[in-house]
Write an enzyme that holds these catalytic residues in place. Structure first.
Site, PDB file in Angstrom:
ATOM      1  N   ALA A  41       0.871  -1.186   0.000  1.00 27.00           N
ATOM      2  CA  ALA A  41       0.000   0.000   0.000  1.00 27.00           C
ATOM      3  C   ALA A  41       0.902   1.227   0.000  1.00 27.00           C
ATOM      4  CB  ALA A  41      -0.917  -0.016   1.215  1.00 27.00           C
ATOM      5  N   GLU A 101       3.362  -9.298 -13.954  1.00 27.66           N
ATOM      6  CA  GLU A 101       2.415 -10.370 -14.293  1.00 27.66           C
ATOM      7  C   GLU A 101       2.930 -11.206 -15.472  1.00 27.66           C
ATOM      8  OE1 GLU A 101      -2.097 -10.092 -14.008  1.00 27.66           O
ATOM      9  OE2 GLU A 101      -1.776  -9.719 -16.141  1.00 27.66           O
TER      10      GLU A 101
END
Ligand code: 5GW
Ligand code: MN
Length: 377
Positions: free
Chosen positions: A140, A321
Site C-alpha cells: 500500500a 504479471e
C-alpha cells in the site's frame, strides 16, 4: 641370523596385513575429512546411505572416528502425530465427481480449487494440527493506503479463519495503516519500503521486496505466503484449501481463452517471452503464493528477469504479471485457484461461479493514480 629372521617375519607379517593396514589408514583419513567436511556433498551422500541402512546394520556404530549422522533418523523419531478426529461427512464416490462443469485437475495433477471439490473441515484440522502460520503480504504505497481498511476488515471475516495470520503491510506511510483490532492469533506487521516515482516500478518492485523479505524475515515467521493486491476485498471464505508448495490464480478475464489470446509477453527479446504454442493458463499477478521457500524462488527469479529486461530498456507488456506467467510455464504451480478467488463484479455471475471469494474494488483510476488529485487522501 636371529634378527634377520625376525625382520623377515615382521616383513612377512606386514605384507600379510598390508591390506588391512592400508584400509585402516584410509578409514582414518576419511574420518578426518568427514569431520572437516560439514554439509559437503560427500557427507550428505554417505549420511543418506548410512541412514537408510542404519536400523538394519549400522556398520560403523560411530567407531573409527566416523560419526554416522543420526540427524535424519532423529527427524523420524518423535514426529508429531497428525490424526484426524472422528468426522461425519458423505463419502467420496468414484462415479460421482463433485464438479463436472469445470476442470478440477491439470495434466500435471495439480488441483484447481473450486467450490464443492473440497471439505474445509478436514483441511482445517490438518493445517491446525500443524499450527500453520500464514503471511498475507500486501503493498500500500502512496494513495493505495486508502484500500487497507476494507482489505483488512474483510480479511478478518473471511481469510484463513481459525488459523494464525500475519498481515505484512509494505508501505511508505506506516502511520496511515488503520488502527484495527485483529482477532487472537493474528497480527498486523507494518514494513516500511521506499516509494518509486513510476507506478510500473511500484508494481514490479514488489517481486524484489518479497524475495528479500522472504529470506530475511518471513522464513523465520510463517509457513506460507499469500501475496495479493491492495485494491481487493474478501467477500467469501478463502482458507487453507488454497495452500500448497506454489500456487497461482486464473485471471478472471481469460479462464475460457485460447492460448493465442493470452496476453503473455510475445517479444522474444524479453525474458518474459512465451511462444504462441506454450502456456496453460493466464495467471493474475495479483494473487499467488506458496511456502516461503517457493515464493522466495519465484519472486527472485521474476525480479532477476525484470532487471535483465530493464538493462535492455525493455518492460514486459503486463509488467511483473508477464514474468509470473513465464515462471509458471516452466515451474508448474502445485495448486491453481479458480476465478472464485479473483473476480470482478463487472464480469457478472456465470453459472459455474458458485462463490465470489475475492473481489477487485472498483477504483477511480484518475483519482487514485494522479498525484495532483487528492480526493482519496
Ligand atoms: C499507482 C498508479 C498506477 C498503478 C499502480 C499504482 C500503485 C500500486 C500505487 O500507487 N501504490 C501501490 O501500493 N500499488 C500496489 O501495486 C498495490 O498493492 C496495488 O494493488 C498493486 C498493483 O497495482 P494496481 O492494483 O493498480 O494494478 P491493477 O492491474 O490491479 O489495476
Ligand atoms: Mn489491483
Amino acid at each position: 641370523m636371529q634378527t634377520d629372521h625376525r625382520k623377515t617375519r615382521i616383513k612377512g607379517l606386514f605384507s600379510k596385513y598390508r591390506v588391512l593396514l592400508i584400509f585402516g589408514l584410509c578409514l582414518f583419513i576419511l574420518g578426518y575429512f568427514w569431520q572437516a567436511s560439514k554439509g559437503s556433498w560427500l557427507k550428505r551422500k554417505i549420511s543418506i546411505l548410512c541412514d537408510t541402512q542404519r536400523n538394519k546394520i549400522d556398520p560403523f556404530h560411530g567407531l573409527l572416528g566416523i560419526k554416522v549422522s543420526r540427524n535424519k533418523t532423529n527427524v523420524l523419531h518423535g514426529l508429531p502425530e497428525i490424526a484426524l478426529p472422528r468426522m461425519v461427512y458423505s463419502k467420496p464416490h468414484i462415479f460421482k465427481p463433485p464438479r463436472t462443469d469445470v476442470l478440477t485437475m491439470t495434466p500435471w495433477l495439480a488441483p484447481i480449487i473450486w467450490d464443492g471439490t473440497f471439505n474445509l473441515e478436514i483441511l482445517n484440522e490438518q493445517f491446525r494440527q500443524r499450527n500453520t502460520t500464514i503471511g498475507l503480504t500486501v503493498f500500500a504505497i502512496k494513495k493505495y493506503v486508502v484500500f487497507l481498511q476494507r482489505f483488512l476488515a474483510t480479511a478478518e471475516t473471511y481469510f484463513m479463519v481459525g488459523h494464525r495470520v500475519k498481515y505484512y503491510i509494505f508501505t511508505d506511510r506506516p502511520e496511515a495503516i488503520p488502527n484495527m483490532n485483529v482477532k487472537e492469533g493474528r497480527e498486523i506487521v507494518p514494513l516500511r519500503v521506499q516509494n518509486y516515482p513510476r507506478w510500473q516500478e511500484i508494481s514490479m518492485r514488489r517481486m524484489e521486496m518479497l524475495s528479500y523479505y522472504s529470506q530475511q524475515r518471513f522464513i523465520h515467521e510463517v509457513d506460507f505466503l499469500v501475496c495479493v493486491d491492495a485494491d481487493m476485498q474478501f467477500s467469501n471464505e478463502v482458507g487453507v484449501e488454497i495452500l500448497s508448495e506454489v500456487f497461482g490464480t486464473i485471471h478472471p478475464g481469460f479462464y475460457a481463452a485460447e492460448r493465442q489470446a493470452f496476453t503473455y509477453e510475445r517479444r522474444s527479446t524479453s525474458e518474459a517471452y512465451i511462444p504462441l504454442d506454450e502456456g496453460d493458463f493466464y495467471y493474475c499477478g495479483c494473487f499467488f503464493g506458496g511456502t516461503v521457500a517457493e515464493v522466495h524462488k519465484l519472486t527472485k527469479k521474476c525480479h532477476e528477469a525484470i532487471m535483465a529486461d530493464k538493462s535492455k530498456s525493455l518492460e514486459a507488456i503486463w509488467h511483473e504479471e508477464s514474468h509470473l506467467n513465464k515462471y509458471f510455464v516452466y515451474h508448474k504451480p502445485t495448486k491453481i485457484l479458480s476465478p472464485e478467488y479473483l473476480w470482478d463484479n463487472g464480469l457478472g455471475s456465470p453459472q459455474f461461479l458458485k462463490k465470489k471469494r475475492f473481489l477487485t474494488v472498483p477504483k477511480n483510476h484518475a483519482a487514485i493514480r494522479n498525484k495532483r488529485n487528492s480526493n482519496l487522501k
